[in-house]
Design an enzyme around this catalytic site. Structure first.
Site, PDB file in Angstrom:
ATOM      1  N   LYS A 159      39.507   7.646  87.940  1.00 16.58           N
ATOM      2  CA  LYS A 159      38.181   7.790  87.697  1.00 16.58           C
ATOM      3  C   LYS A 159      38.312   7.581  85.986  1.00 16.58           C
ATOM      4  O   LYS A 159      37.399   6.517  85.508  1.00 16.58           O
ATOM      5  CB  LYS A 159      37.580   9.258  87.771  1.00 16.58           C
ATOM      6  CG  LYS A 159      36.272   9.244  87.287  1.00 16.58           C
ATOM      7  CD  LYS A 159      35.694  10.702  87.366  1.00 16.58           C
ATOM      8  CE  LYS A 159      36.224  11.527  86.302  1.00 16.58           C
ATOM      9  NZ  LYS A 159      35.410  11.644  84.918  1.00 16.58           N
ATOM     10  N   ASN A 160      39.152   8.337  85.520  1.00 14.66           N
ATOM     11  CA  ASN A 160      39.062   8.329  83.876  1.00 14.66           C
ATOM     12  C   ASN A 160      39.794   6.827  83.345  1.00 14.66           C
ATOM     13  O   ASN A 160      39.528   6.405  82.272  1.00 14.66           O
ATOM     14  CB  ASN A 160      39.974   9.294  83.144  1.00 14.66           C
ATOM     15  CG  ASN A 160      39.182  10.379  83.273  1.00 14.66           C
ATOM     16  OD1 ASN A 160      38.041  10.729  83.745  1.00 14.66           O
ATOM     17  ND2 ASN A 160      40.025  11.718  83.385  1.00 14.66           N
ATOM     18  N   ARG A 188      31.954  14.186  91.077  1.00 10.96           N
ATOM     19  CA  ARG A 188      32.027  13.350  90.166  1.00 10.96           C
ATOM     20  C   ARG A 188      33.299  12.680  89.750  1.00 10.96           C
ATOM     21  O   ARG A 188      33.448  11.575  89.289  1.00 10.96           O
ATOM     22  CB  ARG A 188      31.700  14.106  88.868  1.00 10.96           C
ATOM     23  CG  ARG A 188      30.042  14.283  88.705  1.00 10.96           C
ATOM     24  CD  ARG A 188      29.859  15.284  87.363  1.00 10.96           C
ATOM     25  NE  ARG A 188      30.616  14.253  86.221  1.00 10.96           N
ATOM     26  CZ  ARG A 188      31.402  15.021  85.420  1.00 10.96           C
ATOM     27  NH1 ARG A 188      31.442  16.227  85.359  1.00 10.96           N
ATOM     28  NH2 ARG A 188      31.907  14.238  84.480  1.00 10.96           N
ATOM     29  N   ARG A 204      31.842  16.731  72.925  1.00  9.95           N
ATOM     30  CA  ARG A 204      32.514  15.761  72.746  1.00  9.95           C
ATOM     31  C   ARG A 204      32.358  15.153  71.365  1.00  9.95           C
ATOM     32  O   ARG A 204      31.506  15.251  70.571  1.00  9.95           O
ATOM     33  CB  ARG A 204      32.200  14.639  73.661  1.00  9.95           C
ATOM     34  CG  ARG A 204      32.536  14.560  75.185  1.00  9.95           C
ATOM     35  CD  ARG A 204      33.791  14.189  75.354  1.00  9.95           C
ATOM     36  NE  ARG A 204      34.328  14.902  76.604  1.00  9.95           N
ATOM     37  CZ  ARG A 204      34.815  14.086  77.594  1.00  9.95           C
ATOM     38  NH1 ARG A 204      34.644  12.693  77.604  1.00  9.95           N
ATOM     39  NH2 ARG A 204      35.229  14.532  78.714  1.00  9.95           N
ATOM     40  N   ASP A 264      42.668  18.805  81.852  1.00  8.33           N
ATOM     41  CA  ASP A 264      42.077  18.397  83.187  1.00  8.33           C
ATOM     42  C   ASP A 264      42.800  18.996  84.392  1.00  8.33           C
ATOM     43  O   ASP A 264      42.089  19.150  85.459  1.00  8.33           O
ATOM     44  CB  ASP A 264      41.729  16.952  83.392  1.00  8.33           C
ATOM     45  CG  ASP A 264      40.692  16.325  82.761  1.00  8.33           C
ATOM     46  OD1 ASP A 264      39.859  17.041  81.988  1.00  8.33           O
ATOM     47  OD2 ASP A 264      40.380  15.088  82.884  1.00  8.33           O
ATOM     48  N   ILE A 283      42.099  21.845  73.850  1.00 10.45           N
ATOM     49  CA  ILE A 283      41.279  20.637  73.828  1.00 10.45           C
ATOM     50  C   ILE A 283      39.650  20.727  73.709  1.00 10.45           C
ATOM     51  O   ILE A 283      39.103  20.411  72.641  1.00 10.45           O
ATOM     52  CB  ILE A 283      41.744  19.752  74.919  1.00 10.45           C
ATOM     53  CG1 ILE A 283      43.387  19.313  75.044  1.00 10.45           C
ATOM     54  CG2 ILE A 283      41.083  18.232  74.936  1.00 10.45           C
ATOM     55  CD1 ILE A 283      43.804  18.737  73.841  1.00 10.45           C
ATOM     56  N   CYS A 287      29.834  17.769  82.192  1.00  6.20           N
ATOM     57  CA  CYS A 287      30.370  19.143  82.183  1.00  6.20           C
ATOM     58  C   CYS A 287      29.911  19.838  81.017  1.00  6.20           C
ATOM     59  O   CYS A 287      30.117  19.300  79.801  1.00  6.20           O
ATOM     60  CB  CYS A 287      31.815  19.094  82.480  1.00  6.20           C
ATOM     61  SG  CYS A 287      32.254  18.366  83.928  1.00  6.20           S
ATOM     62  N   ARG A 321      29.672  12.456  81.106  1.00  5.88           N
ATOM     63  CA  ARG A 321      30.142  12.398  79.849  1.00  5.88           C
ATOM     64  C   ARG A 321      30.764  11.170  79.121  1.00  5.88           C
ATOM     65  O   ARG A 321      30.999  11.198  77.986  1.00  5.88           O
ATOM     66  CB  ARG A 321      31.151  13.558  79.667  1.00  5.88           C
ATOM     67  CG  ARG A 321      30.824  14.855  80.275  1.00  5.88           C
ATOM     68  CD  ARG A 321      31.926  16.130  79.965  1.00  5.88           C
ATOM     69  NE  ARG A 321      32.457  16.237  78.794  1.00  5.88           N
ATOM     70  CZ  ARG A 321      31.837  17.121  77.655  1.00  5.88           C
ATOM     71  NH1 ARG A 321      30.574  17.871  78.093  1.00  5.88           N
ATOM     72  NH2 ARG A 321      32.094  17.401  76.603  1.00  5.88           N
TER      73      ARG A 321
END
Length: 419
Positions: A22-23, A399, A122, A307, A329, A117, A93
């Site tokens: 996904k990323n 998601r 960010r 993650d 993070i 989320c 996001r």
């Protein structure tokens, strides 16, 4: 609103395939805005964030065609609406990823501030400062960022104060159409950044150093079409490996890249799981031994991924001893801890550190997902808990995970989706 109902206590045994990342797919789709030619992407995961991005591209003016096999073709001919409106991107996001491509191609962009989320802020200011160095004029008003560069962008040297993956990707996409050379220092080194660079190079961009902390881009006048296969999702693969370990099972994860998971594999091995790599693209975990407590600190790649923190923390509730899980993070990424506590976990939060007293018997109850990876940790806890666990608000997990309940069911999990 869908829920998961899980009957725990069954060791997982079998094979689980890894979907596309996904990323990596999100910036790849955004990159399609840089050219009027068709871009064909393979192994695009059918998850909620991807559907949101595809709807956004359609709103902007691109034609998006997809099949059932994970192939998506995007043709961004005329971009009539260079905007990412709030109603479309409020759950995602990564909305800022279209800002760089839009201002580079059309000279303007209007993008809603990122949603998604509630795990922390960010660093959108890093995007803003970088695009301003490339010559864009940015203003923030009514929840939107507006960028203008009517005369085009100009290459520059950009040094990020802190590592930012989406910032690196956004600036890289903007710089490929800027005049002259752009150098990104303190760039993110994640595999998803390298995958995006590979796609851009196929489209005609000139990029060197992707995957290192210094990326050099020589701008070109225009980009063409390309065909590209998205890399495997290392977070999904890692989640399934932890699932095998936490249930005391034996799980084979296929279609993954070992090097992308080395930090997790080291921790799983130290914790007592047996990890093998029998062939390219295959990782096996045997969790039938005693799980030992192992501290972990999240850092940028190639360190331990933030993650995977929530999933690893769930594993540590079953470990023999006390472990310290430190999050560096995001400042608000322990929202799953109270829900795990309701299941019987013994976890104390001190600032950015979770102190986990392991070897706890978890019991099923009703819990609520608060974000994407937190929901994955609750699924893992439910798999090992006694009795029935009901997880509410699983749209969060949708998601980023493609049919996770189906994949887990194939290896013995007693999990079902309830509408």
């Amino acid at each position: 609103m869908d829920k998961f109902v899980i009957e725990g206590g069954t060791p997982l045994v079998g094979e689980i395939p890894t979907s596309g990342s996904k990323n990596a797919a999100l910036p790849a789709l955004a990159a399609c805005l840089l050219t009027e030619k068709p871009v064909i992407l393979h192994r695009v995961p059918r998850v909620r964030d991807i559907r949101t991005m595809e709807r956004l591209l359609t709103f902007i003016g691109a034609r998006v065609e997809k099949d059932n096999g994970g192939c998506t073709a995007v043709t961004a001919g005329v971009l009539e609406n260079p905007e990412a409106p709030y109603d479309l991107v409020k759950t995602m996001r990564a909305s800022s990823l279209v800002m760089g491509p839009l201002v580079a191609r059309t000279g303007r962009a209007r993008v809603s501030m990122p949603g998604g989320c509630a795990i922390g802020a960010r660093p959108i200011n890093l995007h803003v400062q970088a695009l301003e160095k490339l010559g864009a004029r940015l203003t923030q008003t009514h929840g939107y960022l507006e960028a203008e560069a009517p005369d085009g962008l100009q290459g520059a040297t950009i040094r990020f104060d802190r590592v930012t993956v989406t910032g690196t990707e956004d600036v890289m996409m903007a710089a490929v159409l800027a005049r002259g050379e752009t150098v990104i220092e303190n760039a993110a080194r994640e595999p998803e950044v390298s995958d995006l660079a590979e796609l851009l190079v196929k489209m005609g961009a000139r990029i060197q150093g992707a995957g290192t902390s210094t990326i050099t881009i020589e701008g070109v006048q225009s980009l063409g079409g390309a065909e590209h296969t998205i890399i495997p999702d290392r977070i999904e693969a890692g989640t399934f490996l932890i699932a095998g370990a936490i249930t005391g099972g034996r799980v084979k994860v296929t279609g993954c890249i070992k090097e992308h998971l080395d930090a997790l594999l080291d921790k799983l091995t130290a914790a007592g799981a047996v990890i093998t790599h029998p062939a390219e693209g295959i990782l096996e975990v045997d969790g039938r031994g005693t799980i030992r407590s192992q501290d972990v600190t999240t850092t940028e790649y190639p360190g331990f991924a933030t993650d995977l923190q929530a999933q690893y923390l769930a594993l540590m509730t079953q470990a023999d001893g006390i472990s310290f899980v430190t999050e560096t993070i995001f400042e608000n990424r322990f929202m799953h801890v109270p829900e795990l506590g309701r299941m019987g976990a013994n976890i104390r939060i001190e600032g950015r550190q979770a102190i986990v007293a392991g070897a706890r018997e978890l019991t099923g109850t009703t819990v609520m997902a608060s974000d994407l990876r937190a929901s994955a940790s609750l699924v893992l806890a439910g798999l090992v808990a006694s009795g029935e666990t009901v997880i509410d608000r699983v749209y969060h997990i949708d998601r980023g995970y493609e049919r996770i309940e189906e994949k887990l069911s194939r290896v013995g999990a007693r999990i079902r989706r309830v509408e």
